[in-house]
Design a protein around this motif. Structure first.
Motif, PDB file in Angstrom:
ATOM      1  N   THR A 108     -40.156 -30.902  10.104  1.00  0.00           N
ATOM      2  CA  THR A 108     -40.101 -32.263  10.631  1.00  0.00           C
ATOM      3  C   THR A 108     -39.691 -32.289  12.097  1.00  0.00           C
ATOM      4  OG1 THR A 108     -39.526 -33.114   8.429  1.00  0.00           O
ATOM      5  CG2 THR A 108     -39.095 -34.558  10.305  1.00  0.00           C
ATOM      6  N   LEU A 109     -38.782 -31.394  12.479  1.00  0.00           N
ATOM      7  CA  LEU A 109     -38.283 -31.372  13.859  1.00  0.00           C
ATOM      8  C   LEU A 109     -38.976 -30.313  14.713  1.00  0.00           C
ATOM      9  CD1 LEU A 109     -34.428 -31.821  13.357  1.00  0.00           C
ATOM     10  CD2 LEU A 109     -36.203 -33.562  13.614  1.00  0.00           C
ATOM     11  N   TRP A 110     -40.065 -29.757  14.206  1.00  0.00           N
ATOM     12  CA  TRP A 110     -40.736 -28.657  14.910  1.00  0.00           C
ATOM     13  C   TRP A 110     -41.113 -29.029  16.347  1.00  0.00           C
ATOM     14  CZ3 TRP A 110     -41.096 -23.661  14.113  1.00  0.00           C
ATOM     15  CH2 TRP A 110     -42.038 -22.912  14.843  1.00  0.00           C
ATOM     16  N   GLY A 111     -41.545 -30.259  16.547  1.00  0.00           N
ATOM     17  CA  GLY A 111     -41.954 -30.672  17.886  1.00  0.00           C
ATOM     18  C   GLY A 111     -40.804 -30.961  18.828  1.00  0.00           C
ATOM     19  N   GLY A 112     -39.575 -31.011  18.280  1.00  0.00           N
ATOM     20  CA  GLY A 112     -38.415 -31.260  19.127  1.00  0.00           C
ATOM     21  C   GLY A 112     -38.258 -32.701  19.556  1.00  0.00           C
ATOM     22  N   HIS A 113     -38.819 -33.635  18.760  1.00  0.00           N
ATOM     23  CA  HIS A 113     -38.728 -35.047  19.110  1.00  0.00           C
ATOM     24  C   HIS A 113     -38.215 -35.862  17.929  1.00  0.00           C
ATOM     25  CE1 HIS A 113     -40.756 -34.642  22.985  1.00  0.00           C
ATOM     26  NE2 HIS A 113     -41.606 -33.823  22.386  1.00  0.00           N
ATOM     27  N   ALA A 114     -37.440 -36.889  18.237  1.00  0.00           N
ATOM     28  CA  ALA A 114     -36.899 -37.783  17.216  1.00  0.00           C
ATOM     29  C   ALA A 114     -37.751 -39.035  17.110  1.00  0.00           C
ATOM     30  CB  ALA A 114     -35.463 -38.158  17.573  1.00  0.00           C
ATOM     31  N   SER A 115     -37.910 -39.522  15.877  1.00  0.00           N
ATOM     32  CA  SER A 115     -38.626 -40.781  15.660  1.00  0.00           C
ATOM     33  C   SER A 115     -38.197 -41.348  14.318  1.00  0.00           C
ATOM     34  CB  SER A 115     -40.144 -40.570  15.666  1.00  0.00           C
ATOM     35  OG  SER A 115     -40.559 -39.833  14.520  1.00  0.00           O
ATOM     36  N   LYS A 116     -38.415 -42.626  14.134  1.00  0.00           N
ATOM     37  CA  LYS A 116     -38.035 -43.273  12.880  1.00  0.00           C
ATOM     38  C   LYS A 116     -38.872 -42.738  11.715  1.00  0.00           C
ATOM     39  CE  LYS A 116     -36.338 -47.485  15.090  1.00  0.00           C
ATOM     40  NZ  LYS A 116     -34.946 -47.049  14.968  1.00  0.00           N
ATOM     41  N   LEU A 117     -40.130 -42.393  11.971  1.00  0.00           N
ATOM     42  CA  LEU A 117     -40.974 -41.831  10.919  1.00  0.00           C
ATOM     43  C   LEU A 117     -40.391 -40.512  10.413  1.00  0.00           C
ATOM     44  CD1 LEU A 117     -43.505 -41.807   9.190  1.00  0.00           C
ATOM     45  CD2 LEU A 117     -44.735 -40.737  11.101  1.00  0.00           C
ATOM     46  N   ARG A 118     -39.950 -39.660  11.343  1.00  0.00           N
ATOM     47  CA  ARG A 118     -39.335 -38.394  10.946  1.00  0.00           C
ATOM     48  C   ARG A 118     -38.048 -38.643  10.157  1.00  0.00           C
ATOM     49  NH1 ARG A 118     -41.791 -37.184  15.919  1.00  0.00           N
ATOM     50  NH2 ARG A 118     -42.994 -35.235  15.896  1.00  0.00           N
ATOM     51  N   GLY A 119     -37.300 -39.652  10.565  1.00  0.00           N
ATOM     52  CA  GLY A 119     -36.089 -40.003   9.825  1.00  0.00           C
ATOM     53  C   GLY A 119     -36.407 -40.444   8.408  1.00  0.00           C
ATOM     54  N   ALA A 120     -37.461 -41.243   8.265  1.00  0.00           N
ATOM     55  CA  ALA A 120     -37.868 -41.717   6.937  1.00  0.00           C
ATOM     56  C   ALA A 120     -38.288 -40.552   6.050  1.00  0.00           C
ATOM     57  CB  ALA A 120     -39.004 -42.724   7.073  1.00  0.00           C
ATOM     58  N   VAL A 121     -38.959 -39.564   6.631  1.00  0.00           N
ATOM     59  CA  VAL A 121     -39.370 -38.377   5.867  1.00  0.00           C
ATOM     60  C   VAL A 121     -38.147 -37.637   5.338  1.00  0.00           C
ATOM     61  CG1 VAL A 121     -40.428 -36.092   6.054  1.00  0.00           C
ATOM     62  CG2 VAL A 121     -41.569 -38.080   7.073  1.00  0.00           C
ATOM     63  N   LEU A 122     -37.138 -37.460   6.185  1.00  0.00           N
ATOM     64  CA  LEU A 122     -35.945 -36.727   5.772  1.00  0.00           C
ATOM     65  C   LEU A 122     -35.158 -37.475   4.696  1.00  0.00           C
ATOM     66  CD1 LEU A 122     -34.641 -35.368   9.208  1.00  0.00           C
ATOM     67  CD2 LEU A 122     -35.941 -34.159   7.459  1.00  0.00           C
ATOM     68  N   VAL A 123     -34.992 -38.784   4.870  1.00  0.00           N
ATOM     69  CA  VAL A 123     -34.266 -39.569   3.869  1.00  0.00           C
ATOM     70  C   VAL A 123     -35.018 -39.570   2.540  1.00  0.00           C
ATOM     71  CG1 VAL A 123     -33.444 -41.877   3.255  1.00  0.00           C
ATOM     72  CG2 VAL A 123     -33.106 -41.014   5.582  1.00  0.00           C
ATOM     73  N   SER A 124     -36.338 -39.670   2.599  1.00  0.00           N
ATOM     74  CA  SER A 124     -37.151 -39.620   1.370  1.00  0.00           C
ATOM     75  C   SER A 124     -36.989 -38.279   0.672  1.00  0.00           C
ATOM     76  CB  SER A 124     -38.627 -39.864   1.710  1.00  0.00           C
ATOM     77  OG  SER A 124     -38.821 -41.134   2.285  1.00  0.00           O
ATOM     78  N   ALA A 125     -36.934 -37.205   1.469  1.00  0.00           N
ATOM     79  CA  ALA A 125     -36.730 -35.877   0.890  1.00  0.00           C
ATOM     80  C   ALA A 125     -35.370 -35.796   0.212  1.00  0.00           C
ATOM     81  CB  ALA A 125     -36.849 -34.809   1.984  1.00  0.00           C
ATOM     82  N   TYR A 126     -34.357 -36.459   0.796  1.00  0.00           N
ATOM     83  CA  TYR A 126     -33.026 -36.443   0.178  1.00  0.00           C
ATOM     84  C   TYR A 126     -33.044 -37.177  -1.165  1.00  0.00           C
ATOM     85  CZ  TYR A 126     -28.052 -36.929  -0.612  1.00  0.00           C
ATOM     86  OH  TYR A 126     -26.797 -36.875  -1.183  1.00  0.00           O
ATOM     87  N   VAL A 127     -33.766 -38.296  -1.217  1.00  0.00           N
ATOM     88  CA  VAL A 127     -33.882 -39.036  -2.478  1.00  0.00           C
ATOM     89  C   VAL A 127     -34.504 -38.149  -3.556  1.00  0.00           C
ATOM     90  CG1 VAL A 127     -34.998 -40.987  -3.630  1.00  0.00           C
ATOM     91  CG2 VAL A 127     -34.008 -41.281  -1.346  1.00  0.00           C
ATOM     92  N   LEU A 128     -35.515 -37.361  -3.182  1.00  0.00           N
ATOM     93  CA  LEU A 128     -36.136 -36.442  -4.137  1.00  0.00           C
ATOM     94  C   LEU A 128     -35.146 -35.383  -4.608  1.00  0.00           C
ATOM     95  CD1 LEU A 128     -39.669 -35.881  -2.521  1.00  0.00           C
ATOM     96  CD2 LEU A 128     -39.092 -37.264  -4.538  1.00  0.00           C
TER      97      LEU A 128
END
Length: 346
Positions: free
Chosen positions: A313-333
């Protein structure tokens, strides 16, 4: 927010008094103790930051790593003393996963778009990845038979020593690198006095130990009442509570626009748990009841999966709300996975 945290410090003596004088229901004790640990963790972090103004950034970073993990360390050692080894391992696993997915994800959601420090992220990922690989040494044999048997304990010791040596090398390097940095003079310091900061650390740590004992003592009954396993309560609830103040701090920093700093806090916290807190618990447990790092399959999968998802998710070295949503969704899983896993043998 700070005023609310200061006021909520009163929950600690209240929970202690209720425990010894009233003996309330275990569920009430667990919930109250869990909430009381949040402002205590914040106070420890606050006092550490104030002490760092007197000692300089190098020693300050060392103090932060040591005392910042105090609530988790105390909870783990009390659980070791109670023989709740699954609780210990679950809370430590949950802490690493929570920092990588929940805290970092929430920070990215709260903060603006922006560039991240790729080198700092790489160092944290490398440390966590190295730790997960070493965890396989005692964990694989533990997947068949008693995970707490002597063989697993002896396999865990060299793993803990190697990880702690890695942490010490990085710490010494950091201290040397910061040696030449400016340390504030007495006239420049606006923080608490060093004596007051150290006194606050001592008192907060002692009170945290008392509250943590109540938390651990009521955990099994709370889990039964809530219909949850001890492992799930430890890996999700206890893991979040032990780091709640630090977690909230990262999100607040991100909300204020300092997304790079927020990401570093989350990733560094995950790495500290993996290469400092876990080996420290193993070595200190020798004084109580030796702890084996016989992590379950579900825990290794969660650790490796969280690391992989975060790195990609952080491979590109940039932060975004979409990347945040991916990480939080992964935590829910992961939370769902922990819930379905139940107790051993999975």
């Amino acid at each position: 927010m700070r005023r609310l945290l200061f006021l909520s410090l009163a929950l600690a003596p209240i929970s202690i008094a209720l425990h010894y004088l009233v003996h309330p229901d275990a569920t009430v004790e667990f919930v109250l103790a869990a909430i009381a640990l949040v402002p205590l963790a914040w106070l420890i972090g606050e006092a550490t930051e104030h002490a760092a103004e007197h000692t300089g950034p190098g020693i300050g970073g060392f103090l932060n790593a040591t005392f910042g993990n105090a609530p988790e360390l105390i909870i783990a050692l009390i659980a070791v003393n109670e023989g709740l080894t699954e609780v210990v391992r679950g809370s430590l696993t949950g802490s690493v996963v929570g920092n990588l997915l929940l805290v970092l994800g929430a920070s990215l959601l709260a903060g603006p778009r922006g560039a991240l420090d790729r080198w700092s992220s790489f160092v944290s990922f490398a440390a966590i990845g190295f730790a997960v690989l070493l965890f396989l040494v005692p964990s694989i044999p533990a997947w068949s038979g008693d995970p707490d048997r002597d063989l697993i304990v002896w396999l865990s010791l060299p793993v803990a020593i190697v990880l702690l040596l890695v942490y010490l090398v990085v710490t010494v390097y950091s201290l040397r690198r910061h040696r030449s940095l400016h340390v504030a003079t007495d006239a420049e310091i606006t923080a608490w006095s060093l004596r007051a900061a150290l006194a606050a650390l001592a008192v907060a740590t002692i009170v945290t130990a008392l509250v943590a004992e109540i938390l651990v003592g009521s955990l099994e009954e709370f889990a039964d009442t809530a219909g949850l396993t001890d492992f799930f309560v430890a890996a999700v609830i206890v893991a979040i509570v032990g780091n709640a103040a630090e977690h909230g701090g990262a999100v607040v920093v991100a909300y204020r626009g300092k997304i790079k700093l927020a990401a570093e806090i989350a990733l560094a916290s995950a790495a500290q748990v993996a290469v400092f807190l876990i080996p420290a618990v193993v070595l200190l447990s020798l004084l109580i009841d030796p702890l084996a790092l016989g992590f379950r399959v579900v825990e290794i999968v969660a650790l490796a999966g969280a690391l992989g998802v975060t790195a990609v998710t952080l491979w590109g070295g940039h932060a975004s709300k979409l990347r945040g949503a991916v990480l939080v969704s992964a935590y829910v899983l992961v939370v769902v996975l922990f819930y379905l896993a139940g107790d051993r043998p999975l």
